[in-house]
Structures are given as C-alpha cells and as structure tokens.
Design an enzyme around this catalytic site. Structure first.
Site, PDB file in Angstrom:
ATOM      1  N   ARG A 169      23.332 -92.283  28.882  1.00 43.90           N
ATOM      2  CA  ARG A 169      24.226 -91.125  29.066  1.00 43.90           C
ATOM      3  C   ARG A 169      25.677 -91.518  29.320  1.00 43.90           C
ATOM      4  O   ARG A 169      26.492 -90.652  29.644  1.00 43.90           O
ATOM      5  CB  ARG A 169      23.742 -90.297  30.259  1.00 43.90           C
ATOM      6  CG  ARG A 169      22.514 -89.472  29.959  1.00 43.90           C
ATOM      7  CD  ARG A 169      21.982 -88.901  31.234  1.00 43.90           C
ATOM      8  NE  ARG A 169      21.361 -87.611  31.051  1.00 43.90           N
ATOM      9  CZ  ARG A 169      20.861 -86.888  32.051  1.00 43.90           C
ATOM     10  NH1 ARG A 169      20.899 -87.344  33.274  1.00 43.90           N
ATOM     11  NH2 ARG A 169      20.313 -85.713  31.812  1.00 43.90           N
ATOM     12  N   LYS A 221      18.347 -85.580  25.452  1.00 45.58           N
ATOM     13  CA  LYS A 221      19.551 -86.354  25.101  1.00 45.58           C
ATOM     14  C   LYS A 221      20.359 -85.628  24.023  1.00 45.58           C
ATOM     15  O   LYS A 221      21.586 -85.511  24.101  1.00 45.58           O
ATOM     16  CB  LYS A 221      19.129 -87.745  24.610  1.00 45.58           C
ATOM     17  CG  LYS A 221      20.232 -88.574  24.011  1.00 45.58           C
ATOM     18  CD  LYS A 221      21.245 -88.977  25.048  1.00 45.58           C
ATOM     19  CE  LYS A 221      22.578 -89.304  24.435  1.00 45.58           C
ATOM     20  NZ  LYS A 221      23.626 -89.513  25.417  1.00 45.58           N
ATOM     21  N   ASN A 225      24.210 -83.431  24.158  1.00 42.52           N
ATOM     22  CA  ASN A 225      25.381 -83.639  23.293  1.00 42.52           C
ATOM     23  C   ASN A 225      25.675 -82.425  22.420  1.00 42.52           C
ATOM     24  O   ASN A 225      26.842 -82.115  22.156  1.00 42.52           O
ATOM     25  CB  ASN A 225      25.206 -84.908  22.450  1.00 42.52           C
ATOM     26  CG  ASN A 225      25.536 -86.156  23.263  1.00 42.52           C
ATOM     27  OD1 ASN A 225      26.051 -86.052  24.381  1.00 42.52           O
ATOM     28  ND2 ASN A 225      25.246 -87.318  22.723  1.00 42.52           N
ATOM     29  N   ARG A 228      27.595 -80.018  24.584  1.00 41.96           N
ATOM     30  CA  ARG A 228      29.018 -80.388  24.698  1.00 41.96           C
ATOM     31  C   ARG A 228      29.761 -80.018  23.406  1.00 41.96           C
ATOM     32  O   ARG A 228      30.850 -79.464  23.441  1.00 41.96           O
ATOM     33  CB  ARG A 228      29.104 -81.898  24.961  1.00 41.96           C
ATOM     34  CG  ARG A 228      30.504 -82.439  25.136  1.00 41.96           C
ATOM     35  CD  ARG A 228      30.782 -82.751  26.580  1.00 41.96           C
ATOM     36  NE  ARG A 228      32.050 -83.424  26.765  1.00 41.96           N
ATOM     37  CZ  ARG A 228      32.927 -83.059  27.687  1.00 41.96           C
ATOM     38  NH1 ARG A 228      32.682 -82.048  28.485  1.00 41.96           N
ATOM     39  NH2 ARG A 228      34.054 -83.714  27.832  1.00 41.96           N
ATOM     40  N   ARG A 261      32.212 -68.661  37.280  1.00 47.24           N
ATOM     41  CA  ARG A 261      31.152 -69.000  36.308  1.00 47.24           C
ATOM     42  C   ARG A 261      31.700 -69.309  34.917  1.00 47.24           C
ATOM     43  O   ARG A 261      30.954 -69.357  33.963  1.00 47.24           O
ATOM     44  CB  ARG A 261      30.126 -67.855  36.235  1.00 47.24           C
ATOM     45  CG  ARG A 261      29.196 -67.811  37.446  1.00 47.24           C
ATOM     46  CD  ARG A 261      28.114 -66.761  37.294  1.00 47.24           C
ATOM     47  NE  ARG A 261      28.663 -65.423  37.289  1.00 47.24           N
ATOM     48  CZ  ARG A 261      29.007 -64.743  38.377  1.00 47.24           C
ATOM     49  NH1 ARG A 261      28.835 -65.293  39.566  1.00 47.24           N
ATOM     50  NH2 ARG A 261      29.515 -63.535  38.290  1.00 47.24           N
ATOM     51  N   GLY A 272      35.210 -86.218  17.768  1.00 52.76           N
ATOM     52  CA  GLY A 272      34.843 -87.485  17.133  1.00 52.76           C
ATOM     53  C   GLY A 272      33.928 -88.297  18.009  1.00 52.76           C
ATOM     54  O   GLY A 272      33.347 -87.791  18.973  1.00 52.76           O
ATOM     55  N   CYS A 275      28.680 -90.156  18.857  1.00 52.37           N
ATOM     56  CA  CYS A 275      27.493 -89.348  19.182  1.00 52.37           C
ATOM     57  C   CYS A 275      27.593 -87.848  18.944  1.00 52.37           C
ATOM     58  O   CYS A 275      26.692 -87.267  18.342  1.00 52.37           O
ATOM     59  CB  CYS A 275      27.078 -89.637  20.614  1.00 52.37           C
ATOM     60  SG  CYS A 275      26.499 -91.330  20.772  1.00 52.37           S
ATOM     61  N   LYS A 278      27.044 -86.551  15.535  1.00 51.84           N
ATOM     62  CA  LYS A 278      25.781 -86.995  14.937  1.00 51.84           C
ATOM     63  C   LYS A 278      24.563 -86.384  15.616  1.00 51.84           C
ATOM     64  O   LYS A 278      23.624 -85.935  14.948  1.00 51.84           O
ATOM     65  CB  LYS A 278      25.722 -88.528  15.027  1.00 51.84           C
ATOM     66  CG  LYS A 278      24.353 -89.146  15.183  1.00 51.84           C
ATOM     67  CD  LYS A 278      24.419 -90.634  15.345  1.00 51.84           C
ATOM     68  CE  LYS A 278      24.449 -91.147  16.751  1.00 51.84           C
ATOM     69  NZ  LYS A 278      23.167 -91.194  17.440  1.00 51.84           N
ATOM     70  N   ARG A 346      35.209 -94.222  15.314  1.00 52.40           N
ATOM     71  CA  ARG A 346      34.125 -93.574  14.556  1.00 52.40           C
ATOM     72  C   ARG A 346      34.285 -92.048  14.597  1.00 52.40           C
ATOM     73  O   ARG A 346      34.463 -91.476  15.657  1.00 52.40           O
ATOM     74  CB  ARG A 346      32.757 -93.989  15.121  1.00 52.40           C
ATOM     75  CG  ARG A 346      32.393 -95.420  14.718  1.00 52.40           C
ATOM     76  CD  ARG A 346      31.049 -95.847  15.291  1.00 52.40           C
ATOM     77  NE  ARG A 346      31.135 -96.282  16.684  1.00 52.40           N
ATOM     78  CZ  ARG A 346      30.104 -96.759  17.375  1.00 52.40           C
ATOM     79  NH1 ARG A 346      28.920 -96.863  16.806  1.00 52.40           N
ATOM     80  NH2 ARG A 346      30.251 -97.145  18.620  1.00 52.40           N
ATOM     81  N   ARG A 423      46.792 -82.503  22.025  1.00 51.43           N
ATOM     82  CA  ARG A 423      46.037 -82.787  23.260  1.00 51.43           C
ATOM     83  C   ARG A 423      46.719 -82.265  24.514  1.00 51.43           C
ATOM     84  O   ARG A 423      46.275 -82.557  25.615  1.00 51.43           O
ATOM     85  CB  ARG A 423      45.840 -84.297  23.413  1.00 51.43           C
ATOM     86  CG  ARG A 423      45.093 -84.963  22.288  1.00 51.43           C
ATOM     87  CD  ARG A 423      43.636 -84.675  22.366  1.00 51.43           C
ATOM     88  NE  ARG A 423      42.897 -85.532  21.447  1.00 51.43           N
ATOM     89  CZ  ARG A 423      41.580 -85.559  21.383  1.00 51.43           C
ATOM     90  NH1 ARG A 423      40.871 -84.795  22.170  1.00 51.43           N
ATOM     91  NH2 ARG A 423      40.982 -86.340  20.530  1.00 51.43           N
TER      92      ARG A 423
END
Ligand code: NAI
Ligand code: SAJ
Length: 450
Positions: A169, A221, A225, A228, A261, A272, A275, A278, A346, A423
């Site tokens: 993680r 797992k 992701n 997120r 909340r 990017g 993980c 993908k 990546r 950003r």
C-alpha cells in the site's frame, strides 16, 4: 494438513528467517530494505542485472526519500545482498516475497507474464518449510487460479509450504515511512499461512495488520486504487464545471471541505503513475472470466485520461487569445514525472501534454530535475534561459523545487507572462497582481472574461 510450522514461525519471530525478495523495483526494494532494517537477512533477486550492479554501488534507479542512505546502511551491515541467480536466492531463503510488475497489455488487459515467470522459477525449487508471499497487485482470482497451481507443481500448500497474498500500500515519494505506518492486509488461503504472514509483517509494520480471506485481499487492493481514481475524477469534473461558471475551484474546495462529510480532492492535469491508471482494469478483468462492467469506474478512467488534452486546450486558447499562433509559440513544460517529488514517469499526464502541444505546432521545452525523459520535447538544463524564450509556462508536476520559484522573476523573465498552473503551486492572487495571465484546471476566469 500439517500443524503450524513451529520451526519457521520461531525463525520469523526471532528475526532468523532468511528473506528473498524477487523483483527490486519501487515496491521490492523498499520491502527488502525495510525487512533488513527490521533485523532480517535479505537477498534481493532481479532479472535486471544492471539494476543489481547499480544497487551494489548503493545507487537506486528511482528517486525515493531516504532510500540511498538506507541501501548504504543495509549493505554495510552485511544483511542485504543481491543475487542474480533465482535458484540460489530461493533455495537459501525461508521466506520468498514476490514484487514483480503486473502491468497492462497494449489491449488494456492484465499482463501476468512477469508474475507467472517468477512463480515458475520458485516452483523449480523444493519449497519445503518455506513461506511464499505475493505482494504484486493481482486481478481477483489470480492467487488461487494462477499462483498456487504453479507453486504446487512439486510441493503442497499447507503440507510442505505456506503462502499468502499481502498487497502493498505504499505511495512512492513516502514509501519508506508508509511501508511501516500503513495498516497491512494479509490475504490468507489457509490459517497457518495467514498466521505466519501475520507474524512476519508484525515485525516490520508499526500499525495494524488485518487478516482476511485471499479473495477479499485481492479485491481490496484494486478497490482502494479505483476509489482514489474515481475521487480524483470527481474533483477533475468539478474543476471543469467551475471553468464553466467562471469561479475558482480552489475557493470552492475550501468551502465544500468545511463540511465534515465532504473531502474533495485536487483537480489537476490527470492521473498517472504505475497503479491508479492500471488497477481499475485489473479489478474489472478477472483472468479467464467475462469482463465486469462498471460505468462509474471506466468513466472515471476516461475523465482522468482526458485531462491532459484539456490542459492542451487551455494552453492553445491562451496562445490564441494573445493573438499568436501555436506554431509561433514556445511552451515550457515543468515536470515529466507523474506526481510531486518522484522520478517515475509511468502514465504521466506530461506525455500527452508534450505530445499534443508538439502536434499543435508549439515548440515544446521540457524541464524536470528528477528525470531526463522528454516525451519528444526538447530538454533544457537551464530553466531560466528557456523561460526567457517562452510564451507559456505550464506546471504539470508540483515538485517542491517548482513551488519555490519566484513569481516576480517569472513575470520579468517570460516573453509573454502566461502561466498554466495545473497543480495550483502559485498564489493566484499574487500572480494576477503581478500582471500574469494565470490559468488553472478549474480556473479560467482570465480566458472567459475576454
Ligand atoms: N509502484 C508502486 O508504488 C506500487 C506498486 N504496487 C504493485 O507492486 C508490483 C510491483 O510494482 P513496481 O515495484 O512498481 O514494479 P517495477 O516495475 O518498479 O519493478 C518490478 C521489478 O521486477 C523485476 N522482475 C520482473 N520479472 C522478474 C522475475 N521473473 N524475476 C525477478 N525479477 C523480475 C523487474 O526487472 C523490475 O525491477 C505491481 O504489481 C504493482 O501494481 C503496489 C503498490 C505500490
Ligand atoms: C489508494 C491510494 O492512495 N493509493 C496509493 C497510490 O499511489 P500513487 O502515488 O499512485 O497515488 P496518488 O498520490 O493518489 O497519485 C496518483 C495520481 O493522482 C493524481 N492526484 C492525486 C490526488 C489528487 O488530489 N489529485 C490528483 O490529481 C496525482 O498527481 C497522480 O498523478 O497507488 C499505490 C499503488 O498501488 O501503487 C498505493 O500503494 C498508494 O497507497
């Protein structure tokens, strides 16, 4: 069924178990070094011999806070060794931890070939009294459907050897702290394996260790992701909505997040890394089974994949509004890595941004102190000199070094002071006070007002 392997358990509990880590990338190396730091003797094996020789010189191929210092101290303690022979590394180990990549094929399907090869080389050796751990992220069903059948070629799970799936993680950039402080999930296929893995990870992790059946661990797992990814997609979508209303998404997030909340994430140039782009596809493509449909997850992927193209639209609009053509403009792109303070490129949003700007005829200059990747742009070593020839500055990665840049100096140096801050590393109000045309994902007021 054999009873609890007390010999192996006592080796683990007394830090006497010899550990072999297979695959020394962004997960394998921190794993190997942290177990070594916890007092275990660790051998790292990788098929990339250049990687092994650079590790032996205490050089790591990727940027990670504190990793070279830790590598040096592990080598000096004589408890970390590399070995290019899979056979020797596995034969001499009590615990084998697999950390090879599980990427996507060009057809966006799970590519389990590295995992399969690693398991095949493990299965060549007698696994008597050994514990095998898979840390690589895997599509649901892979542990029982692919890993165990290979490992059980010569040896029997629960009789000769033990095995568990323990998803990693850690987040790159803070890997060495998160590997210890993030609660760890143990996916077990049988009780004894689960207990052994539990004891092992309790030696390394300072937080909770949660045990669950392997099927749940596999999915957990990938769901983490995907969660997120979906949340970043929502933030990006909210950013686009704000552009339509002509309000600043940062102000909106501040207000919305004061609700107990609500926790909106940060819109940006796209998602990017190794993980998030993908793992949602691993979740929806169980090997040998029909693809699972999830509109929310696939739409989120599309939203995030489209963000670099949106950034390019912002750049081209700004150039056009300034009365110039893309083909007459120079754009300086700051950052090729996928997120702040890492060297990993990546699936970086910079790739599409640089490529599409070039396709539009812009002269694209790229600067990133952490990577020599250019994505087809022209790399500069002298950021300020390149800035003096630039019409647009695009911040794609929020490295700390970029956050420290002086906005006043940027305004004075640029040919045309247009900053696309994807950003939000600069203060919008300060930029505007200085007379900079300031644009961001979720803030295009200066464009829309014209
Ligand atoms: N990078 C990250 O932040 C995280 C990655 N993961 C998962 O962990 C796994 C590994 O990811 P990364 O470390 O990023 O991959 P990586 O590509 O950085 O490293 C994988 C390493 O495995 C080696 N390798 C491949 N086949 C091998 C074999 N048969 N024997 C020995 N070595 C072999 C490669 O040469 C490479 O050095 C993936 O499943 C990934 O999804 C999970 C959490 C975080
Ligand atoms: C659920 C979760 O937080 N997963 C973590 C993630 O690490 P990773 O570095 O990919 O995650 P990240 O920091 O969210 O960054 C992913 C991408 O999303 C972007 N991003 C992230 C947060 C945000 O508010 N806005 C945004 O645009 C980042 O810039 C980056 O391009 O994926 C890792 C993995 O599995 O590789 C995992 O171990 C990490 O714990």
């Amino acid at each position: 069924m054999k009873s609890m392997p007390t010999n192996l358990l006592s080796k683990v509990e007394n830090n006497e178990a010899k550990i072999c880590v297979i695959g020394l990338g962004q997960v394998g190396l921190p794993t190997a070094l942290t177990f070594c730091q916890s007092g275990f003797d660790v051998t790292g094996h990788d098929i990339n011999k250049d990687l092994l020789s650079s590790l032996n010189k205490s050089k790591t191929p990727f940027e990670e806070k504190g990793i070279e210092e830790l590598l040096k101290s592990c080598i000096a303690s004589n408890k970390f060794h590399t070995n290019s022979s899979a056979e020797d590394s596995i034969k001499n180990a009590d615990v084998i931890i697999v950390c090879v990549a599980t990427p996507l094929t060009s057809g966006i399907m799970p590519d389990l070939s590295y995992l399969e090869k690693a398991c095949l080389s493990i299965s060549e050796i007698s696994l008597e009294n050994k514990l095998v751990i898979i840390e690589s992220s895997i599509p649901p069903g892979t542990f029982k459907g692919l890993v165990l059948p290979i490992l059980e070629k010569r040896s029997k799970l629960g009789k000769d050897f033990w095995a568990a799936f323990v998803p990693e993680r850690l987040a790159p950039g803070t890997a060495l702290s998160e590997i210890k402080t993030t609660p760890r999930v143990i996916g077990y296929a049988d009780e004894n394996s689960g207990n052994l893995a539990n004891s092992l990870y309790k030696k390394m992790v300072t937080s909770q260790v949660v045990s669950t059946p392997v099927e749940v661990a596999e999915i957990s797992k990938l769901v983490e992701n995907a969660f997120r990814d979906v949340n970043v997609a929502f933030a990006n979508e909210v950013g686009l909505i704000c552009e339509n209303y002509g309000i600043d998404v940062s102000e909106l997030i501040k207000v919305c997040n004061s609700h107990p909340r609500v926790k909106l994430l940060q819109p940006g140039p796209g998602v990017g890394g190794p993980c998030l782009p993908k793992d949602p596809y691993l979740l929806l493509n169980p090997p040998g089974k029909k693809r699972i449909e999830s509109k929310m997850i696939t739409d989120s992927r599309k939203i995030n994949d489209n963000m670099p193209f949106h950034v390019v639209e912002l750049v081209i609009s700004a150039i056009t509004e300034h009365g110039k053509k893309a083909s007459e403009s120079t754009v300086l792109v700051l950052g090729v890595s996928y997120k702040a303070n890492v060297s990993d490129t990546r699936f970086s949003p910079s790739k599409d941004i640089v490529e599409q700007l070039s396709k539009n005829g812009c002269n694209v200059i790229v600067y990133d102190p952490k990577s020599t990747e250019t994505f087809g742009g022209r790399r500069t070593e002298d950021m300020w000199d390149s800035l003096s020839q630039s019409d647009v500055l695009v911040i794609v990665t929020d490295h700390d070094e970029f956050k420290r840049l002086d906005l006043g100096k940027i305004k004075q140096t640029m040919r045309t002071p247009i900053v696309i801050d994807t950003r939000r590393i600069f203060s919008r109000s300060m930029a505007e006070e200085l007379g900079i045309k300031y644009i961001s994902v979720g803030y295009t007021k200066t464009l829309k007002d014209k």
